[in-house]
Design an enzyme around this catalytic site. Structure first.
Site, PDB file in Angstrom:
ATOM      1  N   ASP A  45       0.843  -1.205   0.000  1.00  9.33           N
ATOM      2  CA  ASP A  45       0.000   0.000   0.000  1.00  9.33           C
ATOM      3  C   ASP A  45       0.874   1.249   0.000  1.00  9.33           C
ATOM      4  OD1 ASP A  45      -2.372   1.424  -0.095  1.00  9.33           O
ATOM      5  OD2 ASP A  45      -2.633   1.438   2.084  1.00  9.33           O
ATOM      6  N   ILE A  46       1.846   1.267  -0.898  1.00  9.14           N
ATOM      7  CA  ILE A  46       2.750   2.411  -0.980  1.00  9.14           C
ATOM      8  C   ILE A  46       2.052   3.562  -1.706  1.00  9.14           C
ATOM      9  CG2 ILE A  46       4.921   3.274  -1.936  1.00  9.14           C
ATOM     10  CD1 ILE A  46       6.028   0.433  -1.560  1.00  9.14           C
TER      11      ILE A  46
END
Length: 208
Positions: free
Chosen positions: A145-146
């Protein structure tokens, strides 16, 4: 005690949380400023709700476990947020006490300071360095979930330094020591829509 109870300060071991100084808010968690009682060093206190979500369902306990375990295993890189301690207050809330990042997230930093090209390249390098470190561990960690909201910025020695944060969707990969295979394929659809990899959109297995 809970921040929602009207309490202005909460004591958690050697730390004190200021419930009237909210830094950020998400679906399942809010972040408050606090400090170490003795040394007065600022910390960020993330309060994660286990029960009582908006849709009446419990948050997946696995997400909390993922974040705590990931942070406990990623303690040796300057561009990864450091966890000081965690507490469970009853059955409804978990607190993660982490280093305080005075500039907030990268989104906020770019809007407020409009960094020049050299700082932008520095941020890209630092972020890539953190990711490479996670992927190179004996038990590799994949963030999944960058995005700018999950990359914080802290002032260190007069310069901005990025800190990779929010490991709720992180996957810790246990590789078979007897196998020469370096990568493990994953299938879970997770992350933030506009930052997902193309493989996830079309339902393909993906690697780190």
């Amino acid at each position: 005690p809970s921040p929602d109870s009207g309490t202005k300060r909460i004591s958690l071991g050697e730390y004190e949380v200021f419930c009237d100084q909210k830094i950020a808010k998400g679906t399942f968690a809010s972040v408050y400023k606090g400090h170490n009682k003795r040394e007065k060093i600022a910390i960020a206190a993330k309060a994660i709700k286990i029960h009582g979500t908006t849709d009446g369902e419990d948050i997946n306990h696995g997400l909390i476990k993922n974040e705590i375990e990931s942070l406990q295993l990623l303690t040796d890189h300057v561009n990864i947020i450091q966890l000081s301690q965690h507490f469970c207050t009853g059955s409804s809330q978990v607190w993660l006490l982490m280093e305080f990042c005075d500039f907030g997230d990268m989104d906020r930093y770019f809007v407020k300071y409009n960094p020049d090209l050299s700082d932008r390249l520095l941020f890209a390098y630092q972020s890539a360095s953190a990711i490479a470190y996670m992927h190179s561990r004996p038990r590799p960690k994949v963030h999944r979930d960058i995005k700018p909201k999950n990359i914080l910025v802290k002032s260190q020695n007069g310069r901005p330094v990025v800190k990779m944060a929010d490991f709720s969707f992180a996957k810790i990969i246990d590789l078979d020591p007897a196998s020469s295979r370096r990568y493990m394929q994953m299938n879970t659809v997770c992350g933030t829509f506009c930052f997902m990899a193309p493989e996830i959109f079309i339902g393909m297995p993906y690697t780190e």
